[in-house]
Scaffold this active site. Structure first.
Site, PDB file in Angstrom:
ATOM      1  N   GLU A 140      85.292  32.153  82.879  1.00 53.28           N
ATOM      2  CA  GLU A 140      84.249  31.132  82.883  1.00 53.28           C
ATOM      3  C   GLU A 140      82.992  31.741  82.272  1.00 53.28           C
ATOM      4  O   GLU A 140      82.466  32.738  82.771  1.00 53.28           O
ATOM      5  CB  GLU A 140      83.979  30.681  84.333  1.00 53.28           C
ATOM      6  CG  GLU A 140      83.011  29.526  84.436  1.00 53.28           C
ATOM      7  CD  GLU A 140      82.731  29.140  85.895  1.00 53.28           C
ATOM      8  OE1 GLU A 140      82.854  29.998  86.789  1.00 53.28           O
ATOM      9  OE2 GLU A 140      82.378  27.985  86.127  1.00 53.28           O
ATOM     10  N   ASP A 196      71.458  27.809  89.900  1.00 50.65           N
ATOM     11  CA  ASP A 196      71.775  29.224  90.040  1.00 50.65           C
ATOM     12  C   ASP A 196      70.751  29.986  90.855  1.00 50.65           C
ATOM     13  O   ASP A 196      69.553  29.725  90.788  1.00 50.65           O
ATOM     14  CB  ASP A 196      71.905  29.863  88.653  1.00 50.65           C
ATOM     15  CG  ASP A 196      73.190  29.449  87.971  1.00 50.65           C
ATOM     16  OD1 ASP A 196      74.264  29.746  88.546  1.00 50.65           O
ATOM     17  OD2 ASP A 196      73.145  28.813  86.897  1.00 50.65           O
ATOM     18  N   TYR A 256      86.012  22.124  90.791  1.00 48.40           N
ATOM     19  CA  TYR A 256      85.235  23.263  91.259  1.00 48.40           C
ATOM     20  C   TYR A 256      84.633  22.878  92.606  1.00 48.40           C
ATOM     21  O   TYR A 256      83.731  22.052  92.674  1.00 48.40           O
ATOM     22  CB  TYR A 256      84.138  23.558  90.237  1.00 48.40           C
ATOM     23  CG  TYR A 256      83.371  24.845  90.431  1.00 48.40           C
ATOM     24  CD1 TYR A 256      82.797  25.185  91.650  1.00 48.40           C
ATOM     25  CD2 TYR A 256      83.195  25.722  89.360  1.00 48.40           C
ATOM     26  CE1 TYR A 256      82.085  26.364  91.809  1.00 48.40           C
ATOM     27  CE2 TYR A 256      82.476  26.902  89.504  1.00 48.40           C
ATOM     28  CZ  TYR A 256      81.929  27.217  90.737  1.00 48.40           C
ATOM     29  OH  TYR A 256      81.220  28.372  90.887  1.00 48.40           O
TER      30      TYR A 256
END
Lengths: 392, 269
Positions: free
Chosen positions: B49, B60, B174
């Site tokens: 990834e 993030d 995911y």
């Protein structure tokens, strides 16, 4: 024009990571439920009148009018408690958050005005407040950091990225995604994912609604032109929105900074292109790959690479003109209003003053020009004195 | 035989429980990130990834933010990211997915971005800040190119929206193990496992679990609970951050790390 929910023309939307989607749905439905609720409205109105000091005056400026050759009025948001229009929104959202059962408020702030306004609302409504503020802004606006702390808020300096408003907003979004179940993110402008731009606009519309009534009462007619500064654009949309369907000219004034070259201004609608930042599709100052660029303005409140999505729509449909004022013109306007009217304007609001001074020939003798004086300039005095070589 | 699409290649990668290794394209430099990717592949990752660096990565935590910044400061561009994929493709056929923020794709144009991604050899794309409600254009590009459209599911995803996501998703889903942003956590939450069961009951698409996963015991637990894959990002990027300037050490440490995670996954299969 697209009528998709949460869009303003082709702009807006909800571009956030999945973790935050549920909170946006909750906010959307709770706001729809509460906004016309009689108890909610009466509580907000009583805070606005008894606590914030509304309605604010519409002040005729005799000296500036003579200089400009038209009738100049100031809508005095500088007289709202806290010194700026920001409290209109933070009181509204804090009452909303409490009604939603949220236990804590978080906010981003640039110059600190929105942080201060959130601290005020949190203190009076009994909700703890944490504010994210760029490290560089904390240094530039130390007094506002102390004001927030005095009112019980915790200030988190943000050291990532540009260390200014953009990154403070990123950090607030990150914190929100960690604590979304009990925290309300009290966003400070008409930016961010839907429904924020709508909620903040609705709470700021009190500016334009009052102006419309006051102008009709004093002059027997609507203003000829409205002028307001635009960073994210909350004071401007609050001033414009109630008169969008009227025959009134509207001018938003962006931060021209040092120049229109990349990195030297905050004039998003004048120099940017459509892109996605902080949850919305809107004009954005970015490079060809879509990386968001640094901005500059003498006023921290306009030092932001984005702009509210509704402004992007009004720009593209040419309903509102978006001009810009350069840093040095802004400082001249700051001094001008202080000297001629005895009112020290915020550097942000000085952009709007500057536009009228510079373009006074556009207006006829009988034209009524209303400038939104979004905030008072006390917060800027230290910075400006330093620029004039006097450091206190 | 017709060439396999990205969607097919990703499905195949999760036939047995797999390990997804994340690194940021261009971190700390273009050439080093290619070497690091090769080390992750040598260690045995089943899917690579690649994070596409962005100036404002709101999903993030601090470790990956810093990596994005290193990559951007070193001059990575969108063209450069495709270049990294092409370099890796000369070395390996391991499935590659992008983790990218919407503005990068939007700015280039969905069609052009997906076409260039396909040409470079990308198999799947996860646009972190694009919820399914806003995915129409991306899904058309995904359909046209055969690149899998990966979506996040989280503890805050309602049942109704989960149904929408499993209908749109391809390649793998995911599953975000915890609230908040990427970065190490001590444990994988119980809520993650009940969400996992819920997703598995709705779809046959493989489900991989990420956010906060770093240790072997996490991987073992995740696979034991029925996931098809384990995703590790920040723990890998931390190794890069701690050993900047010593690419050889980064590569050998990461190769061993991936091997150990892979062993843990296989042991629970």
């Amino acid at each position: 024009m697209s009528t998709k929910h949460g869009y303003y023309g082709g702009f807006g939307g909800r571009f956030v990571p999945e973790t935050l989607m549920a909170a946006l749905y909750e906010l959307d439905s709770e706001y729809l439920r509460l906004k016309d609720d009689a108890n909610f409205k009466s509580e907000l109105n009583s805070y606005l009148s008894e606590y914030a000091g509304r309605e604010t005056p519409l002040t005729f400026c005799k000296n500036m009018s003579e200089y400009c050759g038209c009738k100049v009025y100031l809508k005095r948001e500088d007289l709202v408690h806290g010194g700026a229009h920001k409290l209109n929104n933070t009181l509204g959202q804090a009452i909303l958050a409490r009604a939603m059962g949220k236990k804590r408020l978080i906010a981003e702030t640039g110059a600190g005005q929105h942080g201060v306004a959130t601290a005020i609302a949190g203190a009076v409504l009994g909700l703890p407040v944490e504010v994210f503020m760029g490290e560089e802004d904390c240094e530039r606006q130390k007094l506002n950091v102390f004001r927030m702390e005095l009112m019980g808020a915790k200030v988190h300096p943000v050291s990532s990225g540009t260390k200014t408003l953009k990154d403070a907003t990123n950090e607030a979004l990150r914190e929100w995604s960690k604590t979304v179940d009990y925290t309300h993110y009290l966003i400070g402008s008409v930016v961010g994912p839907h429904p924020f731009p709508e909620i903040v606009r609705d709470f700021q519309c009190v500016i334009g609604t009052e102006t419309k009534e006051q102008c009709i009462k004093k002059e027997g007619r609507l203003p000829s032109a409205l002028v307001a500064c635009v960073g994210g654009g909350s004071n401007a949309i609050g001033m414009f929105y109630p008169m969008l369907n009227d025959d009134v000219r509207m001018i938003g004034v962006e931060a021209g900074g040092k120049s229109l070259a990349p990195g030297e201004n905050g004039a998003t609608l004048n120099t940017g292109s459509p892109g996605v930042l902080h949850g919305a599709l809107s004009y954005l100052i970015q490079n060809e790959d879509g990386q968001v660029k640094e901005t500059h303005s003498v006023s921290a409140g306009l030092d932001y690479p984005g702009v509210g999505p509704e402004h992007s729509m009004l720009h593209d449909m040419k309903r509102v003109e978006y001009a810009y004022a350069m840093d040095d013109e802004v400082l001249d306007a700051f001094s001008f209003l202080s000297r001629t009217e005895g009112i020290i304007p915020a550097l942000e609001s000085s952009h709007a003053i500057s536009y009228v001074l510079k373009n006074r020939d556009e207006f006829e003798k009988d034209d009524i020009v209303v400038i939104c004086l979004s905030g008072r300039g006390d917060k800027d005095v230290a910075q400006v004195s330093k620029m004039y070589g006097r450091d206190f | 035989m017709a060439e396999l699409s990205g969607k097919d290649r990703l499905s195949a990668a999760f036939k047995k429980p797999g390990f997804v290794a994340y690194t940021v394209a261009g971190d700390p430099s273009v050439s080093e990130s290619v070497l690091i990717s090769k080390a992750l592949i040598d260690g045995g990752c089943d899917v690579l990834e690649l994070g596409v660096p962005f100036s404002d990565p709101v999903a993030d935590g601090s470790v990956i933010q810093a990596a994005d910044k290193r990559a951007l400061d070193a001059g990575i561009t969108t063209d450069g990211v495709f270049g990294v994929v092409k370099e890796i493709r000369k070395y390996s056929g391991v499935p590659i997915v992008f983790l990218v923020y919407l503005n990068i794709v939007f700015r280039r144009g969905f069609d052009r971005f997906y076409d260039e991604a396909k040409e470079a050899g990308v198999d799947g794309i996860l646009i972190v800040d694009m919820p399914p409600e806003e995915a129409e254009t991306a899904l058309l590009a995904s359909e046209r190119t055969g690149i899998a459209q990966i979506f996040l599911v989280t503890q805050t995803t309602s049942d109704e929206r989960l149904d929408m996501i499993v209908k749109m998703a391809s390649g793998f889903i995911y599953l975000v193990s915890s609230l908040g942003v990427t970065g190490k956590r001590d444990d994988v939450s119980k809520e993650a496992f009940s969400l996992l069961k819920c997703v598995k009951a709705k779809t046959k698409i493989p489900v991989a679990v990420g956010f906060g996963v770093s240790e072997k015991r996490h991987a073992e637990e995740i696979i034991k609970e029925g996931a098809d894959g384990v995703i590790v990002g920040s723990a890998i990027v931390s190794v890069i951050e701690k050993n900047l300037g010593n690419c050889e050490k980064i590569c050998s440490e990461l190769k061993n790390y991936v091997k150990s995670m892979k062993d843990a996954i296989i042991s629970k299969n």
